[in-house]
Design an enzyme around this catalytic site. Structure first.
Site, short mmCIF file in Angstrom:
data_model
loop_
_atom_site.label_atom_id
_atom_site.label_comp_id
_atom_site.label_asym_id
_atom_site.label_seq_id
_atom_site.Cartn_x
_atom_site.Cartn_y
_atom_site.Cartn_z
CG ASP A 1 40.16 40.41 42.93
OD1 ASP A 1 39.82 41.58 42.71
OD2 ASP A 1 40.55 40.02 44.06
CG HIS B 1 40.42 44.42 44.77
ND1 HIS B 1 40.33 43.06 44.86
CD2 HIS B 1 40.40 44.89 46.04
CE1 HIS B 1 40.25 42.71 46.13
NE2 HIS B 1 40.29 43.80 46.87
CB SER C 1 41.30 42.49 49.48
OG SER C 1 39.92 42.42 49.49
#
Length: 1278
Positions: A44, A268, A458
């Site tokens: 990520d 994220h 996600s």
């Protein structure tokens, strides 16, 4: 006011949803199976080990055990070694003196130094926050004060001198100086651009571990900067600065030559990690799915590209997983990243991903994408060659709606409207299961938040990754065998199928952890446990995906099934062979739909088996249809299908037989939240665009039919066509629209005639209320005969023939907007990379770096494009194609990668260099790319409009231009575009291999013009060769017999040319010979002056220090310059310059001679003035200085008769003169003009001097701190 009861029982379980998938009940039943003894690798944007819930596991272990930035964004070149420490200091790369701390241990005595640019590490919002702080505290305070003071002094001076009718020369210069100060301050504020700090890095080995210190003080005070050891060993982390709260760690590669500073390109990855494995001992409701699991953070998003993943990062992350599996098994990978590939079953990255699963036994979970609601929008991965990845869709529950999304009311659970739908373009399911696609979870500290709500697939993927860790934790505790294949199969066979949700959105259903654990524990010894099944349907696809025509006959499709066995790198080949020999399974085949006919049985061993299925589509109603061919083990049906073959059919809706206006209409269609209506249509061949019209239904009373209180609604509209070898994004319109009762909403979109079109209208899942809607789909078409791109030649008319679907108004518009020169590499180098880039066991990766240079004549927007490799990532046969763009001083201006449309940069005029990196393990393939051309797309200052004509005669003679006409169905309309007139093209745009690009439209209709747009390319030829009269005269003169005088002139010119290149005795000898042979030749003196005092040598710009020359040397310059000044007839030259039109027969020759005299005079006056400035600085007495000042003023007065100080040949002397008079404002203005031509560190250092003399410390400090970033010692590493 009546008291309203308040419900204080907050539904916290809806913030981090786990009940929906059975995680809560499973962990209540098995509290020790919470992921402990498992490791999750997070591919990520980076995980923050300082974030809440990510410090320790439920067993007290360190949560984040490894942390690597695989993108290269944080790489620091530390190959420079310093062994000499002077008085406790070493000199860093920036030139700063760095204080070595006495407490540091360094047995080898080697200090490795490098430099890092933190703005490359920061996410955009952090960078903006830091820039705002720096501007407020370091710029605005000083600048506002300086600007006010400069204006005040100017006003006071003007008030004082206004009493005098005539200004003295000194007053004029002073006024000019004060005006210059105001002007340069205004300009500095307008052009203010914070490049960010530049930090020196010091790396050393303390005998046990590598340690690095970062000088965040920018002053050499290393005691205040972060000091960190290698994270893998020490687990040390800290923020880079207290203001940014960016948690950083370090790793070291290549025996100390590369320092890797690990940060995060977004929050994220931290949010994803918290969902998968966050642990809050005091608040268990905030726990992730597997609070006992440990995390390995592998950053694949590149901060230089925003947060885009790169091939380099993905391959490095896979290599790191392979390496870590040798010492600490990685159990599951979560990858909440992905793009859309143009084709399936190909690509180097997909092959390496498959290797990780097939050879190292790692379960790989991937997000399906957020590009729904159209079908076939699942990205890559999971769309790779081998079906071994666990794709996940996004699900929303009523509890999430209430707690996380604060909705007024709950609606039925289901898939998010935006969640990507299967199948993959090659028919594979794409999604295995679905899971909650939103959560309020921890985020990185640099956000200055504790947690926040984020949603997407996600967020669904880490939920499943955590569930896999939980399952493996239990299996390990029970010592039961499993494989990534058996885990994926168990998830699919145990999932809770949601009857009210489309199969393409949920895969096999909603994740069910408890049932999956039952399957894995009860059926752990089944023959297919360590096998996956490669399905090939028809033309090498992983499923069946049909887009038939109406009344198509049944299709027989050949299917090949072949088992592939897990071959763990740690296993012996003999063990795998035994499993292959022993494998055998008898399968019963079933179909979930009557329109798919299959064989009843299949006996499968370790060999490829073929079978045939028949799909009947003729009688299917219009719309999408799904079926699954399931293979059950006849000896154990209850464990679920051994493999599945998904079947998707998009049955088209017949168009009404109305040639005048082909359209579809649907009236009074009821939409509730999350309602989706799909329409499959085959547009007419002549159609080129469509228009979707949506409006609220009026009730009988003239109002609109909608739930009370609802004035309109939000709808997600997705119109898409899948073209061969093109991703779903190539031909689509994806837009959120609002429908109100005021007017219908019109949405135009481009289409390809004859290709199946899916039109999806979905009421947004969170938009409450019901409403009835009328909508229609209308097709239009002006079809050209050239396909998708119109290419026009410069040597002929460009002919286009249009046909029309219906009566349509035509109004062609063609504009060229960019120039696209093509460049070949000036240098190409292929080299093997270090151990960091070797795929185990010994697959060496090579890197090719191509270097391209180009010139920008005017400021413009630029986008480098590598046409051969661009717009490919997962499907690319090469793993990297990153480029970096630098100016002439090696300052990094921009970085780009696979998708050029995302990366452009505004550049000033000057010289630039692009370095392109391409990587592959096959060196031969890279050698084929060493002459790879690069396009540097540049925006034209003004678009060039092409003229269109209806006939060749009009086009050839420049007659009546085509304006507008109506084209009826069945007719053809020819159009002719003329070549671009040369006067519209800059000569810099005219070179072989160069093209001009833009767009062309043909529709008069506004909606059609907006979407029915075609690419336009214009092939440029070389510029015309024009011979003016004077050129012919020159040619005639050259054709005459050459005389002895010409020969002597040639010797004179050649010697003069060589003078500035000579030094010492040779220089003096040639100069004396020239003066002796040609006594009246002024060029010899000028060349000699340039040789001993180069006019543009940055090192010879003025400074406050005493000049490093002697008085005698300066006087020599003055004497030689005076020879030139006396040798030029000033009055004659001024008289010539005053002539506007010279009609004399030999005017051209006279002009040449006078221009040469003028150049000699200007050069001599400049060299003389510079020498006088130095003499003034060297003068010992005030009387001598006053005398020199008078000479300096007279010299300037003479110079200004023939030019001004902004002339490029004079500007350096202008700086000297301003320094001599201490006119710092004027000097700054001139120095800035020099910088416009070419960046120069020496010039900027003089700017710092001038700023300091004026007391503008904010400008001086800002300029000085930017120097290391503007003038780095070399190119940055990839």
């Amino acid at each position: 006011m009546a008291d309203v009861p308040i419900d204080c029982d907050f539904p916290v379980w809806g913030l981090m949803p786990k009940k929906e998938t059975g995680v809560v009940s499973f962990l209540n039943k098995y509290p020790n199976y919470d992921g402990r003894d498992t490791v999750i690798a997070i591919f990520d944007s980076g995980v923050d080990p300082a974030a809440a819930g990510l410090t320790i596991t439920s067993t007290g272990k360190t949560k984040v055990i490894e942390r690597f930035d695989c993108s290269g964004c944080g790489d620091v070149d530390t190959s420079t070694v310093v062994r000499k420490v002077v008085d406790g200091y070493i000199t860093g790369i920036t030139g700063r003196k760095l204080k070595i701390q006495e407490s540091w241990k360094n047995p080898l005595g080697e200090w490795r130094i490098g430099v890092i640019y933190p703005f490359s590490l920061y996410p955009t919002k952090v960078k903006e926050r830091i820039q705002e702080h720096r501007k407020e505290h370091f710029w605005d305070v000083g600048h506002k004060t300086a600007f006010a003071e400069a204006n005040k002094r100017l006003q006071e001076f003007e008030s004082e001198v206004s009493k005098n009718s005539m200004l003295s020369p000194e007053d004029k210069l002073m006024k000019e100086e004060l005006e210059a100060r105001v002007e340069v301050l205004q300009s500095a504020d307008k052009k203010y651009n914070d490049l960010g700090p530049t930090y020196d890095c010091v790396l050393f080995h303390d005998g046990n571990v590598w340690r690095a210190c970062i000088d965040t003080s920018e002053s050499g005070d290393l005691s205040t900067g972060p000091l960190l050891g290698e994270y893998s060993i020490t687990h040390e982390h800290t923020h880079l600065t207290p203001l940014d709260e960016m948690t950083v760690t370090i790793n070291v590669h290549d025996e100390g030559n590369i320092l890797e500073v690990v940060s995060m390109c977004s929050t994220h990855g931290t949010h994803v990690a918290a969902i998968a494995a966050g642990y809050f001992p005091e608040e268990p409701d905030r726990n992730g799915v597997a609070p006992g699991a440990q995390i390995v953070s592998l950053t694949i998003g590149d901060g230089r590209l925003g947060s885009m993943e790169t091939g380099t990062a993905l391959v490095r992350a896979c290599i790191k997983v392979m390496e870590l599996c040798k010492k600490n098994q990685i159990d599951v990978i979560n990858m909440s990243y992905g793009e859309h590939a143009h084709w399936s079953n190909a690509g180097r990255i997909g092959d390496i991903i498959s290797t990780v699963v097939n050879r190292y036994g790692v379960s790989w979970v991937v997000s399906g994408g957020n590009h729904g609601p159209a079908l076939a929008t699942v990205g890559a991965p999971p769309d790779i060659a081998h079906p071994v990845l666990i794709g996940v869709g996004a699900y929303v529950s009523p509890e999430m709606m209430s707690a996380a999304y604060s909705m007024r009311a709950r609606t039925p659970p289901g898939a998010f409207s935006w969640s990507s739908r299967g199948p993959c373009p090659d028919g594979a399911a794409g999604l295995a299961v679905c899971a909650p696609g939103g959560a309020v979870a921890s985020v990185a500290r640099f956000t200055l938040r504790n947690s926040q709500l984020m949603n997407g697939t996600s967020m669904a993927a880490p939920h499943v990754a955590g569930a896999v860790a939980v399952l493996m934790s239990g299996l390990k505790a029970k010592a039961l065998p499993y494989s990534p294949y058996s885990v994926k199969r168990a998830l699919e066979n145990s999932a809770t199928y949601l009857n009210h949700v489309e199969p393409w959105a949920q895969g096999c259903g909603l994740l069910n952890v408890e049932k999956a654990f039952e399957i894995l524990t009860q059926y752990h010894e089944q023959p297919e446990r360590d096998a996956t099944f490669n399905i090939s349907c028809g033309a090498n696809t992983k499923g069946i995906f049909l887009r038939p025509r109406p009344d198509d006959s049944p299709r027989d499709i050949a299917i090949t099934v072949e088992p592939h066995f897990l071959q763990r790198d740690s296993e012996t080949k003999e063990a795998v062979i035994r499993r292959q020999i022993q494998f055998g399974i008898r399968l019963a085949l079933t179909s979930s739909a009557e329109w798919v006919s299959t064989p009843s049985y299949l006996d499968l061993t370790n060999a490829s088996r073929a079978l045939s299925v028949r799909v009947h589509t003729a009688h299917l109603p219009p719309g999408p249809h799904f079926a699954s061919i399931n293979a059950y083990d006849v000896s154990c049906v209850e464990k679920g299908p051994v493999f599945r073959v998904p079947v998707t059919v998009l049955q088209p809706q017949p168009l009404p037989l109305c040639s005048a206006a082909p359209r579809l209409c649907h009236n009074s269609v009821l939409f509730k939240p999350a309602t989706i209506h799909r329409h499959i249509v085959i547009p007419p061949l002549e159609a080129t665009w469509g228009v979707l019209k949506v409006s609220l239904v009026q009730d009988n009373q003239g109002g609109h039919s909608a739930t009370a209180g609802e004035a309109g609604g939000r709808f997600l509209v997705h119109c898409m066509q899948l073209a061969p070898l093109r991703s779903c994004r190539t031909h689509e319109t994806h837009k959120m629209i609002s429908i109100t009762n005021e007017a219908p909403t019109l949405l135009p979109f481009q289409i390809i005639g004859g290709v199946t079109l899916e039109v999806v209208i979905a009421k947004y899942w969170a938009n409450l209320g019901e409403m009835c809607v009328d909508y229609s789909l209308e097709f239009h078409g002006l079809k050209p005969d050239f396909g998708s791109k119109l290419t026009l030649p410069a040597h002929a008319l460009g002919a286009v023939v249009l046909s029309s679907l219906r009566a349509q108004d035509v109004q062609p518009s063609a504009q060229l907007k960019h120039t696209e020169p093509l460049y070949r590499p000036t240098e190409s180098k292929i080299s093997p990379l270090t151990t960091r880039d070797v795929i185990p066991p010994s697959r060496q990766i090579y890197q090719m770096i191509n270097t391209y240079t180009f010139h920008i004549a005017k400021p413009t927007e630029v986008a480098p494009i590598v046409s051969l490799l661009c717009d490919m990532l997962y499907e690319s046969e090469f793993e990297s194609q990153m480029w970096m763009l630098y100016n002439s001083s090696k300052q990094l201006m921009a970085v780009g990668d696979a998708y050029p449309s995302k990366y452009s940069v505004k550049l000033e005029k000057g010289e630039y260099t692009v370095r392109l990196s391409v990587r592959h393990e096959n060196k031969t393939l890279l050698e084929r790319l060493q002459d790879l051309p690069l396009i540097v797309q540049q925006r034209l200052a003004q678009p060039i409009t092409l003229d269109a004509y209806c006939s060749p005669p009009n086009a050839l003679t420049g007659g009546k231009k085509f304006t507008t006409a109506t084209l009826s169905s069945g007719n053809l309309l020819p159009l002719y575009f003329t070549p671009v007139p040369t006067d519209k093209l800059s000569r810099s745009n005219l070179s072989l291999g160069q093209t001009l690009t833009g767009t062309v439209t043909f529709a008069k209709d506004e909606l059609g013009r907006r979407v029915d747009v075609y690419q336009l390319q214009y092939m440029v030829c070389e510029p015309p060769r024009r011979r003016e009269t004077r050129d012919k005269e020159r040619e005639k003169e050259r054709e005459k017999a050459k005389s002895h005088e010409d020969y002597m002139d040639a010797i004179k010119e050649l010697s003069t040319t060589w003078l500035p290149k000579l030094e010492g005795d040779k220089l003096e000898q040639v100069y004396e010979e020239l003066v002796e042979k040609f006594p009246g030749y002024l060029g010899a003196h000028v060349a000699y002056l340039q040789a001993i005092d180069p006019p543009t040598d940055g090192n010879k710009l003025p400074s406050l220090a005493e000049p490093e020359v002697t008085t005698a040397w300066c006087e020599q310059l003055v004497n030689i310059a005076d020879k030139v000044v006396r040798g030029v007839e000033h009055d004659k030259l001024l008289a010539f310059l005053g002539i506007k039109n010279d009609t004399r027969p030999d005017a051209h020759k006279i002009k040449q001679e006078q221009e040469k005299q003028r150049a000699y005079l200007i050069e001599a006056l400049c060299r003389k003035g510079t020498a006088l400035c130095r003499l003034q600085a060297l003068a010992a007495s005030s009387a001598a200085r006053e005398k020199i000042a008078e000479a300096l003023a007279a010299n300037l007065n003479d110079l200004l008769k023939f030019t001004d100080l902004t002339d490029t040949k004079v500007i350096h002397y202008g700086v000297w003169h301003c320094f001599a008079l201490k006119h710092w404002g004027r000097s700054i203005k001139l120095l800035n003009k020099i910088l416009e031509e070419k960046p120069s560190r020496e010039v900027e250092e003089r700017l710092v001097t001038a700023y300091t003399q004026l007391g503008w410390t904010h400008l001086a400090e800002c300029t000085a701190r930017a120097l290391p970033a503007k003038y780095p010692p070399g190119f940055r590493p990839f």
